[in-house]
Motif scaffolding. Sequence first.
Motif: not given
Length: 142
Positions: A74, A76, A126-128
């Motif tokens: 992830v 952030t 949070n992003y992948s």
Amino acid sequence: MVPPLGLGVKPPEAEAQKRLERLAVEAVLQAERKLGHEPKVMPPGWPGYDVESRTPQGTLRFLEVKGKGPGSEVVTLSRTQILTALNKPDAWFLAVVETDGERALRVHYIPTPFVREPDFGATSVNYSLKELLAKAVQVVAL
């Protein structure tokens, strides 16, 4: 006796994260110069991005730098970083620095990877990492 945390002693994870952040910023400075740009590190705590870089045409680019080592899943981003990106969609980039844990390998440039601001109460999102890297418009090997 080990002193309690918060009394001037940083946990090893905090030191490792700080080292990774420095490595990532240095990698972005190197990549920007390689592209013919003039980068400048912003002061600590600068809201919205870490590096300001001028292209040969005089255009400013605003780069939020994130260093990621093996096993990272992830990324952030703070509310402020997201809002800055949305307010400067043509100039703001997420610069994800891929590392082997010790050395920077590649810088992935991702233009504004989101389309709306976070919920009102969100302080970060949070992003992948995998999905972000798929959106990269440029990758610079170091």
